[in-house]
Design an enzyme around this catalytic site. Structure first.
Site, short mmCIF file in Angstrom:
data_model
loop_
_atom_site.label_atom_id
_atom_site.label_comp_id
_atom_site.label_asym_id
_atom_site.label_seq_id
_atom_site.Cartn_x
_atom_site.Cartn_y
_atom_site.Cartn_z
N LYS A 124 6.98 27.20 -13.81
CA LYS A 124 8.56 27.44 -13.78
C LYS A 124 8.73 28.25 -15.21
CE LYS A 124 9.42 23.36 -11.32
NZ LYS A 124 9.64 21.85 -11.68
N GLN A 168 10.97 16.72 -14.60
CA GLN A 168 9.83 16.89 -13.66
C GLN A 168 9.33 15.62 -13.08
OE1 GLN A 168 8.03 19.81 -12.97
NE2 GLN A 168 6.84 18.58 -11.41
N ASP A 191 18.69 21.22 -10.43
CA ASP A 191 18.13 20.48 -9.33
C ASP A 191 19.10 20.08 -8.35
OD1 ASP A 191 15.43 20.89 -9.49
OD2 ASP A 191 15.08 18.87 -10.44
#
Ligand code: NDP
Length: 364
Positions: A124, A168, A191
């Site tokens: 990422k 995460q 997200d």
């Protein structure tokens, strides 16, 4: 070489799945983070659905010219679509920096020492660097307390240079995942997992601030492939909070007539056979057979399933939920695994981060 693994599409047992350890690998991270090829991509926009960037110029580039075999479905090349989206994002970021001096920032909180999680975070960061997004990272030990994680989130919530926050997954088992995810400010929830965002997605006339990256990537692939959604019968296989359910909500917002198939659905093949568009997010290798597909249907295969492959240096390979060899003979277009939805997920994360920065700075 696809040999023993792939050619088993028609059997009821499907491919030989990897033992538990490998399944654990999949479940241990959000699907978003599993795929090793999930290293890039995403998009955004601000039409009536800010989360669906529809670029007419791109529609012809999405379905790759390459054909899987003669007389078969077109391959929807997620890798090249994702690349194109990343390029568009980089241009937008440069434009924003030039105009108002703002650079989007994405913060990632990693807890523990899982190698796979560390790899996803690294990927990422690389993806952010490539498009010009600033990345911030907090790496906490496995033994951290929930409060320490919450404190890190609070700091990022208050940091004006951070426009997106990502925790995460998985978190260590002593932590309350729901509580931690809910503490991410909704305006930085790139997200798109916050209940408020999902609630708005489900309601008519409401707009979520962010849409979960993988379903958003699926719809983006359909748009950019020139697939008409309005008025079509769509079937989503799987109803998870992060893929199946939001994918079904998105299709409905696009005026498809949507049916969800799940583990308790009777005769799923009969339901799936009706569909013009299928999004499969189950996690079962080669479950969807060619005989379940209506001729000409479009298939988006989200599944990432490791199956044994003695010929691969890793001893396994990744396949989708859909028996690719069979469906390419029936469908009009299909995403491959790998190289379909996977590359879109990080692209959508970058896109959500850019959208967030634009929104916060009122830049269009
Ligand atoms: P979950 O395990 O959370 O959900 C799976 C869903 O599939 C459930 O709703 C379940 O139904 C349903 N299901 C299970 N078995 C069957 C069956 N035999 N027939 C019909 N439905 C069934 O998985 P995720 O949604 O998190 O992920 C799904 C797949 O997508 C995985 O392979 C994952 O690795 C992959 N993935 C890929 C991503 C990418 O970027 N390409 C991102 C995210 C996920 P029920 O609700 O009844 O239990």
């Amino acid at each position: 070489m696809a040999s023993m693994i792939f050619c088993d599409c028609s059997s009821s047992t499907t491919a030989r799945l990897l033992p538990l350890s490998c399944h654990k690998l999949r479940h241990s991270c959000t699907p978003l983070h599993f795929s090793p090829y999930l290293t890039f991509s995403i998009s955004s926009s601000k039409t009536s659905f800010p989360f669906l960037s529809i670029k007419s110029h791109a529609s012809s580039t999405l379905i790759s010219a390459k054909m899987a075999t003669e007389n078969t479905a077109k391959v929807i090349d997620g890798k090249s679509v994702a690349k194109q989206i990343r390029e568009e994002i980089a241009v937008e970021i440069a434009r924003m920096k030039e105009a108002i001096g703002v650079v989007p920032g994405l913060a990632v909180i990693l807890v523990g020492d899982r190698k796979d999680s560390a790899t996803y975070v690294r990927n990422k960061k690389k993806a952010c660097d490539a498009v010009g997004i600033n990345s911030f990272e907090v790496h906490l030990p496995e033994t951290s307390t929930e409060l320490e994680v919450l404190n890190s989130i609070t700091k990022f919530n208050e940091d004006a240079s951070v426009h997106g926050i990502l925790v995460q997954l998985p978190l260590p088992s002593h932590m309350d995942e729901e509580k931690i995810l809910n503490s991410v400010g909704i305006e930085k929830d790139v997200d798109g997992f916050h209940p408020l965002n999902i609630g708005r997605l489900a309601m008519r006339g409401r707009e979520p601030l962010f849409v979960p990256c993988t379903p958003k990537g699926c719809i983006e692939l359909l748009h950019r492939s020139g697939v008409q959604i309005k008025g079509k019968k769509a079937v989503v296989i799987g109803r998870s909070n992060i893929v199946g359910m939001p994918a079904a909500l998105l299709l409905q917002r696009e005026d498809a007539t949507v049916t969800i198939v799940h583990s308790r659905t009777n005769n799923p093949e009969n339901v799936i056979k009706e569909a013009d568009i299928i999004i499969s997010a189950v996690g079962q290798a080669n479950m969807v057979k060619g005989s379940w597909i209506k001729p000409g249907a479009v298939i988006i295969d989200v599944g990432i399933n490791p199956v044994e492959d003695p010929e691969s240096p890793r001893g396994y390979r990744l396949v989708g939920d859909v028996c690719y060899e069979e469906v390419v003979k029936v469908a009009s277009a299909v995403t491959p695994v790998p190289g379909g939805v996977g590359p879109m997920t990080i692209a959508m994360l970058l896109s959500n981060t850019l959208s967030s920065a634009k929104r916060m700075h009122n830049f269009s």
